[in-house]
Write a protein that holds these residues in place. Structure first.
Motif, PDB file in Angstrom:
ATOM      1  N   MET A 165       0.856  -1.171   0.000  1.00 55.57           N
ATOM      2  CA  MET A 165       0.000   0.000   0.000  1.00 55.57           C
ATOM      3  C   MET A 165       0.901   1.233   0.000  1.00 55.57           C
ATOM      4  O   MET A 165       1.743   1.374   0.874  1.00 55.57           O
ATOM      5  N   GLU A 166       0.693   2.085  -0.992  1.00 51.21           N
ATOM      6  CA  GLU A 166       1.508   3.298  -1.117  1.00 51.21           C
ATOM      7  C   GLU A 166       0.632   4.477  -1.495  1.00 51.21           C
ATOM      8  O   GLU A 166      -0.439   4.309  -2.084  1.00 51.21           O
ATOM      9  N   LYS A 167       1.111   5.675  -1.171  1.00 52.69           N
ATOM     10  CA  LYS A 167       0.403   6.881  -1.588  1.00 52.69           C
ATOM     11  C   LYS A 167       0.438   6.972  -3.104  1.00 52.69           C
ATOM     12  O   LYS A 167       1.454   6.671  -3.730  1.00 52.69           O
ATOM     13  N   ILE A 168      -0.662   7.415  -3.678  1.00 60.02           N
ATOM     14  CA  ILE A 168      -0.708   7.553  -5.131  1.00 60.02           C
ATOM     15  C   ILE A 168      -0.371   8.975  -5.537  1.00 60.02           C
ATOM     16  O   ILE A 168      -0.386   9.901  -4.718  1.00 60.02           O
ATOM     17  N   SER A 169      -0.114   9.143  -6.826  1.00 58.28           N
ATOM     18  CA  SER A 169       0.097  10.465  -7.415  1.00 58.28           C
ATOM     19  C   SER A 169      -1.153  10.830  -8.209  1.00 58.28           C
ATOM     20  O   SER A 169      -2.041   9.999  -8.429  1.00 58.28           O
ATOM     21  N   ILE A 170      -1.211  12.052  -8.663  1.00 57.95           N
ATOM     22  CA  ILE A 170      -2.373  12.529  -9.413  1.00 57.95           C
ATOM     23  C   ILE A 170      -2.596  11.704 -10.686  1.00 57.95           C
ATOM     24  O   ILE A 170      -3.736  11.543 -11.129  1.00 57.95           O
ATOM     25  N   SER A 171      -1.552  11.138 -11.243  1.00 58.70           N
ATOM     26  CA  SER A 171      -1.704  10.341 -12.468  1.00 58.70           C
ATOM     27  C   SER A 171      -2.519   9.067 -12.235  1.00 58.70           C
ATOM     28  O   SER A 171      -3.056   8.495 -13.185  1.00 58.70           O
ATOM     29  N   GLN A 172      -2.646   8.640 -10.991  1.00 61.33           N
ATOM     30  CA  GLN A 172      -3.407   7.427 -10.668  1.00 61.33           C
ATOM     31  C   GLN A 172      -4.812   7.745 -10.155  1.00 61.33           C
ATOM     32  O   GLN A 172      -5.595   6.840  -9.887  1.00 61.33           O
ATOM     33  N   PHE A 173      -5.126   9.012 -10.028  1.00 63.92           N
ATOM     34  CA  PHE A 173      -6.391   9.427  -9.434  1.00 63.92           C
ATOM     35  C   PHE A 173      -7.599   8.839 -10.161  1.00 63.92           C
ATOM     36  O   PHE A 173      -8.542   8.356  -9.524  1.00 63.92           O
ATOM     37  N   ASP A 174      -7.609   8.887 -11.481  1.00 68.65           N
ATOM     38  CA  ASP A 174      -8.773   8.405 -12.239  1.00 68.65           C
ATOM     39  C   ASP A 174      -9.051   6.925 -11.978  1.00 68.65           C
ATOM     40  O   ASP A 174     -10.209   6.516 -11.876  1.00 68.65           O
ATOM     41  N   ASP A 175      -8.000   6.106 -11.871  1.00 66.07           N
ATOM     42  CA  ASP A 175      -8.173   4.680 -11.545  1.00 66.07           C
ATOM     43  C   ASP A 175      -8.907   4.518 -10.216  1.00 66.07           C
ATOM     44  O   ASP A 175      -9.842   3.727 -10.091  1.00 66.07           O
ATOM     45  N   VAL A 176      -8.452   5.267  -9.223  1.00 65.71           N
ATOM     46  CA  VAL A 176      -9.021   5.164  -7.884  1.00 65.71           C
ATOM     47  C   VAL A 176     -10.466   5.661  -7.881  1.00 65.71           C
ATOM     48  O   VAL A 176     -11.339   5.026  -7.297  1.00 65.71           O
ATOM     49  N   TYR A 177     -10.730   6.756  -8.570  1.00 65.26           N
ATOM     50  CA  TYR A 177     -12.092   7.273  -8.587  1.00 65.26           C
ATOM     51  C   TYR A 177     -13.040   6.273  -9.252  1.00 65.26           C
ATOM     52  O   TYR A 177     -14.167   6.079  -8.781  1.00 65.26           O
ATOM     53  N   ARG A 178     -12.609   5.616 -10.303  1.00 66.80           N
ATOM     54  CA  ARG A 178     -13.435   4.585 -10.951  1.00 66.80           C
ATOM     55  C   ARG A 178     -13.783   3.468  -9.959  1.00 66.80           C
ATOM     56  O   ARG A 178     -14.917   2.998  -9.908  1.00 66.80           O
ATOM     57  N   LEU A 179     -12.785   3.044  -9.183  1.00 64.97           N
ATOM     58  CA  LEU A 179     -13.031   2.013  -8.166  1.00 64.97           C
ATOM     59  C   LEU A 179     -14.079   2.491  -7.158  1.00 64.97           C
ATOM     60  O   LEU A 179     -15.001   1.757  -6.812  1.00 64.97           O
ATOM     61  N   PHE A 180     -13.954   3.725  -6.692  1.00 60.65           N
ATOM     62  CA  PHE A 180     -14.913   4.263  -5.743  1.00 60.65           C
ATOM     63  C   PHE A 180     -16.306   4.367  -6.360  1.00 60.65           C
ATOM     64  O   PHE A 180     -17.300   4.094  -5.698  1.00 60.65           O
ATOM     65  N   GLN A 181     -16.401   4.743  -7.632  1.00 59.26           N
ATOM     66  CA  GLN A 181     -17.704   4.819  -8.307  1.00 59.26           C
ATOM     67  C   GLN A 181     -18.385   3.453  -8.343  1.00 59.26           C
ATOM     68  O   GLN A 181     -19.601   3.362  -8.215  1.00 59.26           O
ATOM     69  N   GLN A 182     -17.600   2.404  -8.507  1.00 66.25           N
ATOM     70  CA  GLN A 182     -18.155   1.050  -8.549  1.00 66.25           C
ATOM     71  C   GLN A 182     -18.543   0.559  -7.156  1.00 66.25           C
ATOM     72  O   GLN A 182     -19.370  -0.339  -7.027  1.00 66.25           O
ATOM     73  N   SER A 183     -17.963   1.142  -6.125  1.00 68.35           N
ATOM     74  CA  SER A 183     -18.104   0.613  -4.770  1.00 68.35           C
ATOM     75  C   SER A 183     -19.065   1.382  -3.876  1.00 68.35           C
ATOM     76  O   SER A 183     -19.485   0.853  -2.849  1.00 68.35           O
ATOM     77  N   PHE A 184     -19.382   2.622  -4.218  1.00 69.96           N
ATOM     78  CA  PHE A 184     -20.201   3.464  -3.352  1.00 69.96           C
ATOM     79  C   PHE A 184     -21.445   3.950  -4.084  1.00 69.96           C
ATOM     80  O   PHE A 184     -21.394   4.213  -5.282  1.00 69.96           O
ATOM     81  N   VAL A 185     -22.526   4.111  -3.327  1.00 69.16           N
ATOM     82  CA  VAL A 185     -23.696   4.770  -3.895  1.00 69.16           C
ATOM     83  C   VAL A 185     -23.351   6.239  -4.081  1.00 69.16           C
ATOM     84  O   VAL A 185     -22.499   6.789  -3.368  1.00 69.16           O
ATOM     85  N   LEU A 186     -24.013   6.862  -5.026  1.00 68.36           N
ATOM     86  CA  LEU A 186     -23.715   8.242  -5.392  1.00 68.36           C
ATOM     87  C   LEU A 186     -23.710   9.185  -4.193  1.00 68.36           C
ATOM     88  O   LEU A 186     -22.833  10.038  -4.072  1.00 68.36           O
ATOM     89  N   GLU A 187     -24.661   9.012  -3.270  1.00 67.79           N
ATOM     90  CA  GLU A 187     -24.781   9.917  -2.121  1.00 67.79           C
ATOM     91  C   GLU A 187     -23.575   9.846  -1.186  1.00 67.79           C
ATOM     92  O   GLU A 187     -23.336  10.783  -0.429  1.00 67.79           O
ATOM     93  N   GLU A 188     -22.836   8.750  -1.225  1.00 70.36           N
ATOM     94  CA  GLU A 188     -21.696   8.589  -0.315  1.00 70.36           C
ATOM     95  C   GLU A 188     -20.358   8.929  -0.963  1.00 70.36           C
ATOM     96  O   GLU A 188     -19.308   8.792  -0.336  1.00 70.36           O
ATOM     97  N   LEU A 189     -20.398   9.373  -2.215  1.00 67.95           N
ATOM     98  CA  LEU A 189     -19.150   9.649  -2.934  1.00 67.95           C
ATOM     99  C   LEU A 189     -19.103  11.100  -3.382  1.00 67.95           C
ATOM    100  O   LEU A 189     -20.014  11.601  -4.032  1.00 67.95           O
ATOM    101  N   ARG A 190     -18.012  11.732  -3.044  1.00 67.29           N
ATOM    102  CA  ARG A 190     -17.775  13.115  -3.442  1.00 67.29           C
ATOM    103  C   ARG A 190     -17.720  13.201  -4.979  1.00 67.29           C
ATOM    104  O   ARG A 190     -17.164  12.305  -5.618  1.00 67.29           O
ATOM    105  N   PRO A 191     -18.252  14.251  -5.579  1.00 65.49           N
ATOM    106  CA  PRO A 191     -18.147  14.394  -7.044  1.00 65.49           C
ATOM    107  C   PRO A 191     -16.682  14.421  -7.501  1.00 65.49           C
ATOM    108  O   PRO A 191     -15.799  14.894  -6.775  1.00 65.49           O
ATOM    109  N   TYR A 192     -16.455  13.921  -8.693  1.00 68.66           N
ATOM    110  CA  TYR A 192     -15.104  13.774  -9.251  1.00 68.66           C
ATOM    111  C   TYR A 192     -14.290  15.061  -9.139  1.00 68.66           C
ATOM    112  O   TYR A 192     -13.174  15.048  -8.607  1.00 68.66           O
TER     113      TYR A 192
END
Length: 174
Positions: A1-28
């Protein structure tokens, strides 16, 4: 487990979109802006350039808050969630840790709480409505889980005030 850089942000946000209901996820755009301002860190685990899981961690004045935590669907049940939480607890071993969970209302929310309890987190009796991230979002009733012990009323008031101001960026009296 390591801190990510901005270049990896989109990957992580996609994972969160798949894992959380819209109300629990901050907009992109909002989440990306806060990340670029270094208001929180994102830790992730990759295997051969494939994202396995990620978590958002806010290092606040009085505690450390785990905002979002998700494991890639096909990787669930293989111990990665346990790995992430163990790393989180070890990384911040000298801090008071907390996360939010939905008030237990169905089997999924109860299983999620049981998982955190197996990891040493304690369910607290305090409940509140999460401020919405978007106009017309449904409200979500949440409660805190803390590590390594339950919080008292004074800690609850202090931490709630801090996350509403810093994390949720709410102004005024709460």
């Amino acid at each position: 487990m390591e801190k990510i850089s901005i270049s990896q942000f989109d990957d992580v946000y996609r994972l969160f979109q798949q894992s959380f209901v819209l109300e629990e996820l901050r907009p992109y755009e909002q989440m990306k802006k806060l990340f670029q301002q270094n208001l929180f860190s994102i830790y992730a685990k990759y295997d051969q350039n494939e994202l396995q899981g990620a978590m958002i961690v806010w290092e606040l004045e009085n505690c450390v808050y785990l905002e979002n935590f998700a494991i890639e669907t096909k990787m669930r049940g293989q111990g990665l969630g346990t790995y992430f939480l163990q790393q989180f607890c070890h990384l911040y071993k000298d801090k008071f840790l907390f996360l939010e969970v939905e008030v237990p209302h169905d089997e999924i929310s109860r299983k999620r709480i049981q998982f955190y309890e197996r990891m040493g987190f304690v369910l607290n009796p305090y409940q509140y409505i999460q401020p919405t991230f978007r106009e017309n979002d449904h409200s979500v009733q949440l409660t805190f889980m803390t590590y390594p012990k339950v919080m008292d009323d004074q800690q609850y008031q202090m931490i709630k005030k801090e996350i509403f101001k810093v994390v949720y960026q709410q102004k005024g009296e709460l």
